[in-house]
Design a protein around this motif. Structure first.
Motif, PDB file in Angstrom:
ATOM      1  N   LEU A 110       0.838  -1.207   0.000  1.00  0.00           N
ATOM      2  CA  LEU A 110       0.000   0.000   0.000  1.00  0.00           C
ATOM      3  C   LEU A 110       0.872   1.256   0.000  1.00  0.00           C
ATOM      4  O   LEU A 110       0.542   2.250  -0.641  1.00  0.00           O
ATOM      5  N   ARG A 111       2.011   1.173   0.692  1.00  0.00           N
ATOM      6  CA  ARG A 111       2.931   2.316   0.694  1.00  0.00           C
ATOM      7  C   ARG A 111       3.454   2.547  -0.728  1.00  0.00           C
ATOM      8  O   ARG A 111       3.466   3.667  -1.226  1.00  0.00           O
ATOM      9  N   GLY A 136       1.205   4.439  -2.840  1.00  0.00           N
ATOM     10  CA  GLY A 136       0.935   5.824  -2.452  1.00  0.00           C
ATOM     11  C   GLY A 136      -0.305   5.968  -1.578  1.00  0.00           C
ATOM     12  O   GLY A 136      -0.809   7.072  -1.391  1.00  0.00           O
ATOM     13  N   VAL A 137      -0.832   4.856  -1.045  1.00  0.00           N
ATOM     14  CA  VAL A 137      -1.996   4.946  -0.150  1.00  0.00           C
ATOM     15  C   VAL A 137      -1.477   5.254   1.249  1.00  0.00           C
ATOM     16  O   VAL A 137      -0.665   4.509   1.795  1.00  0.00           O
ATOM     17  N   THR A 138      -1.929   6.362   1.800  1.00  0.00           N
ATOM     18  CA  THR A 138      -1.434   6.756   3.122  1.00  0.00           C
ATOM     19  C   THR A 138      -2.519   6.555   4.164  1.00  0.00           C
ATOM     20  O   THR A 138      -3.637   6.173   3.836  1.00  0.00           O
ATOM     21  N   LEU A 184      -7.846   1.904  -5.800  1.00  0.00           N
ATOM     22  CA  LEU A 184      -7.741   2.981  -6.794  1.00  0.00           C
ATOM     23  C   LEU A 184      -8.394   4.254  -6.296  1.00  0.00           C
ATOM     24  O   LEU A 184      -7.907   5.353  -6.550  1.00  0.00           O
ATOM     25  N   LEU A 185      -9.520   4.118  -5.583  1.00  0.00           N
ATOM     26  CA  LEU A 185     -10.172   5.315  -5.043  1.00  0.00           C
ATOM     27  C   LEU A 185      -9.301   5.962  -3.963  1.00  0.00           C
ATOM     28  O   LEU A 185      -9.319   7.170  -3.784  1.00  0.00           O
ATOM     29  N   ALA A 186      -8.525   5.119  -3.255  1.00  0.00           N
ATOM     30  CA  ALA A 186      -7.731   5.639  -2.130  1.00  0.00           C
ATOM     31  C   ALA A 186      -6.322   6.074  -2.538  1.00  0.00           C
ATOM     32  O   ALA A 186      -5.614   6.674  -1.739  1.00  0.00           O
ATOM     33  N   SER A 187      -5.912   5.779  -3.777  1.00  0.00           N
ATOM     34  CA  SER A 187      -4.527   6.125  -4.149  1.00  0.00           C
ATOM     35  C   SER A 187      -4.504   7.417  -4.958  1.00  0.00           C
ATOM     36  O   SER A 187      -5.504   7.782  -5.584  1.00  0.00           O
TER      37      SER A 187
END
Ligand code: HAM
Length: 418
Positions: free
Chosen positions: A150-151, A154-156, A312-315
């Motif tokens: 996830l890192r 780019g999902v934080t 995809l929505l979160a990145s």
């Protein structure tokens, strides 16, 4: 009559596909580093497979399966990937071939849920299944791999929750303790939870209904009634996560909706992407008894499913990575034929090339090259062709030079390498 896509099922158009490919490629690259190899299974399975694994009392089997009948067979579109992986593992006697099997899959899953942001009827999962290692180390390694993944995407603001559901003996003890706690409050529960009370009381713990949320406050924790070996396993998972420095929270209320889980269960959520209650990006856990229950060998297993739609929505919305484009604008009939061959030559050299075959004006062709964000444009005219030259236009540097036709492909490769 105009046709529409089926409710809860979406088209993914080419301008979005680049982002999907980026996520899928990052997933593949990451899990392959951990030894996982790709498995592809059919989208249709016998419905009974899900009844026997995902579980009769799960929401999926109770309400959400797309089923179809053909002759005497009752089939279902796969609602998740784990049962197919287990079926394939047993069918191929994988346990006799290797002690530990690590498989991954990427593809569509189908559940007839009420669609909303982050929840669809055809959605996409990337998942891993690790069969043959029952120790706590691989559990921690899997959760840490997901944090890394996830890192990389780019999902934080990711939180990992971990719990243990124990084995059958711990579960039976906990069921009794929970029933003793909930029965006196039965009248205050939602209708759905009242039914659950008899068939699967643990599921009441993750009900979203406010009446159930109130009723379960102060309920006993499963972690307090774990059998010694289940307790030792869970402590092993936590110790390994601590050693790795992976942030996590022990969440005794985490029970998960599928019937096959034993011991470790986990979820990774993020506040990114305005997903609200659909913010679980990844969920998984152990299913140490499922293979045996499906008629296979007794083999411990653990896995997860990552919801790609949600990731995809979160990145972050970065532009899709595509290789630079060379656009070819032929002017005249002979030029068109020369351009066709040149385009093929460029593609053989691995250059993404688009040829304008419409026979339009130079101005309109250059406008098209701009829209496509081409890096280079080759202008080929009939008269220049007679002189054996073509024009090479750099659309980024706004320069133009004449190059010999026979060297044009070489020149394009050289320009793009800069
Ligand atoms: P699951 O919790 O049912 O587990 O699904 C895993 C993830 O798939 C969810 O956390 C979510 O991100 C995504 N997902 C599920 N339903 C939808 C939906 N309707 N729309 C969009 N995304 C959705 C499993 O499927 C297990 N097979 C995971 C597993 C593998 N456990 C062990 N091995």
């Amino acid at each position: 009559m105009q046709f529409r896509a089926v409710k809860g099922m979406n088209d993914i158009l080419p301008d979005e596909v680049g982002r999907w490919q980026h996520v899928e490629n990052t997933f593949r690259r990451t899990v392959e580093l951990y030894g996982y190899a790709e498995l592809r299974t059919p989208l249709l399975e016998q419905r009974e497979l899900y009844v026997r694994s995902t579980g009769e009392t799960s929401e999926i089997v109770e309400k959400q399966m797309f089923t179809l009948e053909r002759g005497s067979e009752v089939l279902a579109l796969r609602p998740e990937g784990t049962p197919s992986a287990a079926r394939a593992y047993i069918g191929r006697s994988m346990h006799a071939q290797e002690p530990v099997t690590r498989w991954y899959y990427i593809g569509p899953m189908f559940r007839a849920e009420q669609p909303q942001r982050g929840r669809y009827r055809q959605f996409y999962q990337a998942g891993c299944e690790l069969i043959g290692d029952g120790g706590p180390i691989v559990d921690a390694e899997m959760i840490d791999m997901l944090a890394e993944l996830l890192r990389a995407l780019g999902v934080t603001d990711v939180s990992a929750c971990v719990n243990s559901l124990g084995g059958p003996a711990s579960r039976a003890r906990y069921r009794d303790a929970l029933l003793a706690f909930l029965r006196p409050k039965a009248e205050a529960l939602s209708d759905h939870a009242k039914k659950r009370l008899e068939d699967n009381p643990l599921r009441i713990l993750d009900s979203k209904d406010p009446r159930d949320r109130e009723a379960v406050k102060g309920a006993p924790s499963i972690l307090d009634v774990l059998e010694p070996d289940d307790k030792a396993h869970f402590e092993g998972v936590c110790r390994a996560l601590d050693a790795l420095g992976t942030p996590y929270r022990v969440a005794p209320e985490l029970v998960r909706g599928l019937d096959y889980y034993t011991r470790t269960v986990f979820e990774l959520t993020s506040t990114m992407g305005e997903l609200g209650s659909q913010n679980t990006l990844v969920a998984g856990g152990r299913y140490d008894n499922m293979l045996e229950e499906l008629g296979g060998p007794k083999m411990p297993a653990i896995g997860f499913g990552m919801g790609l739609d949600r990731v995809l929505l979160a990145s972050p919305q970065g532009p899709a990575e595509r290789s630079p484009l060379c656009f070819i604008a032929p002017i005249g009939e002979r030029a068109m034929l020369a351009a066709l061959a040149l385009a093929r030559d460029l593609r053989r050299r691995g250059i993404r090339t688009e040829l304008d075959g419409r026979g339009n004006s130079v101005k309109s062709m250059l406008r098209r090259a701009d829209t496509l964000q081409a890096r280079l444009c080759l202008l080929i005219g009939d008269t220049e062709l007679e002189q054996g030259v073509i024009q090479l236009k750099d659309l980024r540097g706004h320069t133009q030079r004449q190059v010999p036709k026979d060297d044009a492909a070489e020149e394009v490769v050289r320009e793009l390498a800069n």
